[in-house]
Design an enzyme around this catalytic site. Structure first.
Site, PDB file in Angstrom:
ATOM      1  CD  GLU A   1      -3.024  -3.002  -7.146  1.00 33.42           C
ATOM      2  OE1 GLU A   1      -2.406  -3.602  -6.234  1.00 33.42           O
ATOM      3  OE2 GLU A   1      -3.664  -1.951  -6.958  1.00 33.42           O
TER       4      GLU A   1
ATOM      5  CD  GLU B   1      -2.738  -1.246  -0.079  1.00 31.71           C
ATOM      6  OE1 GLU B   1      -3.080  -0.194  -0.662  1.00 31.71           O
ATOM      7  OE2 GLU B   1      -3.015  -2.379  -0.526  1.00 31.71           O
TER       8      GLU B   1
ATOM      9  CG  HIS C   1      -0.932   1.570  -4.375  1.00 33.47           C
ATOM     10  ND1 HIS C   1      -0.870   1.235  -5.700  1.00 33.47           N
ATOM     11  CD2 HIS C   1      -1.420   0.471  -3.723  1.00 33.47           C
ATOM     12  CE1 HIS C   1      -1.306  -0.015  -5.860  1.00 33.47           C
ATOM     13  NE2 HIS C   1      -1.635  -0.491  -4.678  1.00 33.47           N
TER      14      HIS C   1
END
Length: 421
Positions: free
Chosen positions: A357, A278, A281
């Site tokens: 991703e 995470e 990102h």
């Protein structure tokens, strides 16, 4: 008109039959032979019952998606050709002479009708997740979320559609570019306020309760130059058994969020891998790239919809009852065209998302250097959510914003820092 309606319904039935054959008899959701016995093989981390349930649940869930999406298009189309939208407009104008109030009444009639007609698909999806123990949410709690969702969407769409109609009335040729210009600040605003205004309407957020784990996560954030003071957990165990984590918001409202189910079912090292993913990102600025891509796609979308609306009003306006300038009855046509465009462009946007991703997975494994925990995290994710490890091609193209789990596990297991990104 009766013939048009009959043909539309017949085509939908034939499409539904073809999708049923594809998902229940025609598609092989098993993994390729060369992956049998590897850590990506679900038989190595799921028991026989879980394998059967995963296959059943995934097939029904995918079938409902491909059945529900065109159903919404058909409802919008029939609202036009059967004069339902025009009738709503007549009722609204019979109540008041104030255009703003007229549109509010029209859009409420329209929105509540759409909600009720699509509700059976949502209810079946809810019952499906309950039957397979993915959802543990009570019906009253689920209906509360549905009600909140209806009113949030109604308010935002009412404002957006009202402004769009005004622009179409004022500028027949340039309304699409003016409308797109207005979406730029609106998109940034909604992305900024979502973590603090919208998300709390559905979930309860709090700082991570495991302070030792939070300290380790914040140490990782510091190494990545991420200005984070808290990691948030959200109470999802009262609604679902599935796992998730995500990054949301921009600027000072950016948040890294973990579901409490993720904390319950993953080990600490597996959670750290998820958190590193995470953080990637944020580091890779995927949120900003996503906003930029969304705005670019929406610019094309507005132009395409403008061209199609002009063509349809000119050639089929009378038949579809959307010929009047500034008529409320054009709303179903606009929503239908935007929805169709979004679906058609989804293979491209999903591909970009899957690429991001993969970048995040690469960043996470380079940060944690723990291949075993990374693989274990995705195995648990698939097991608890009854996710298909290697879904059918149609599902990958039109539904998956993330790489297939089989691809992610094999990539992470073998990653040694030398694989070309």
């Amino acid at each position: 008109m009766r013939r048009i309606v009959n043909i539309t319904i017949l085509l939908y039935v034939l499409f539904g039959v073809s999708m049923y054959i594809y998902f229940f008899t025609g598609s092989d959701i098993g993994i390729p032979v060369e992956y049998k016995g590897t850590s990506a093989d679900p038989t190595t981390f799921m028991n026989a019952r879980e394998l059967v349930l995963s296959e059943e649940y995934s097939s029904v869930k995918n079938f409902l998606f491909f059945l529900g999406t065109p159903f919404e298009w058909i409802v919008l189309f029939l609202f036009m050709v059967l004069g339902v939208s025009s009738k709503f407009e007549q009722w609204a104008k019979a109540i008041t002479s104030k255009r703003f109030v007229q549109f509010f009444i029209y859009f409420f009639y329209f929105s509540i009708s759409m909600f009720l007609l699509i509700f059976p698909f949502r209810f079946v999806s809810y019952q499906l997740s309950k039957a397979y123990h993915i959802s543990v949410q009570s019906f009253s709690s689920w209906m509360k979320d549905m009600t909140i969702d209806f009113w949030v969407n109604f308010i935002m769409m009412f404002v957006a559609m009202h402004v769009l109609l005004l622009l179409m009335k004022k500028s027949k040729r340039r309304w699409w570019i003016y409308a797109w210009c207005m979406t730029v600040p609106l998109t940034l605003f909604l992305t900024f306020v979502q973590p603090v205004l919208l998300d709390p309407l559905y979930h309860e957020f709090r700082p991570l309760q495991n302070k030792q784990l939070e300290e380790r996560i914040l140490e990782m954030a510091e190494k990545a130059d991420i200005p984070a003071n808290h990691v948030y957990e959200v109470n999802m165990s009262e609604k679902t058994t599935a796992l998730n984590a995500y990054v949301t918001g921009i600027g000072s409202n950016s948040r890294i969020v973990l579901w409490d189910t993720t904390l319950e079912k993953l080990g600490e090292n597996e959670v750290l891998f998820i958190m590193a993913h995470e953080m990637a990102h944020y580091v890779k600025k995927h949120i900003y790239w996503g906003i930029g891509l969304g705005l670019g796609v929406s610019l094309v979308g507005f132009f395409v919809v403008y061209k199609l609306v002009s063509f349809i009003q000119r050639r089929f306006g009378k038949m579809m009852r959307v010929e009047g300038k500034g008529s409320f009855a054009v709303i179903p046509l606009l929503l239908l065209l935007f929805s169709l465009f979004s679906f058609v462009i989804s293979p491209f946007t999903n591909y970009v998302s899957r690429y991001e991703e993969r970048q995040a997975d690469t960043y996470a494994i380079e940060m944690t250097k723990d291949n075993e925990s990374a693989v274990k995290a995705f195995q648990t994710l698939a097991k608890t959510g009854l996710n298909e490890v290697d879904p059918p091609m149609l599902v990958k193209i039109f539904r998956h914003t993330h790489p297939a789990i089989v691809e992610r596990i094999l990539f992470l297991e073998s990653y040694d820092g030398k694989i070309d990104r």
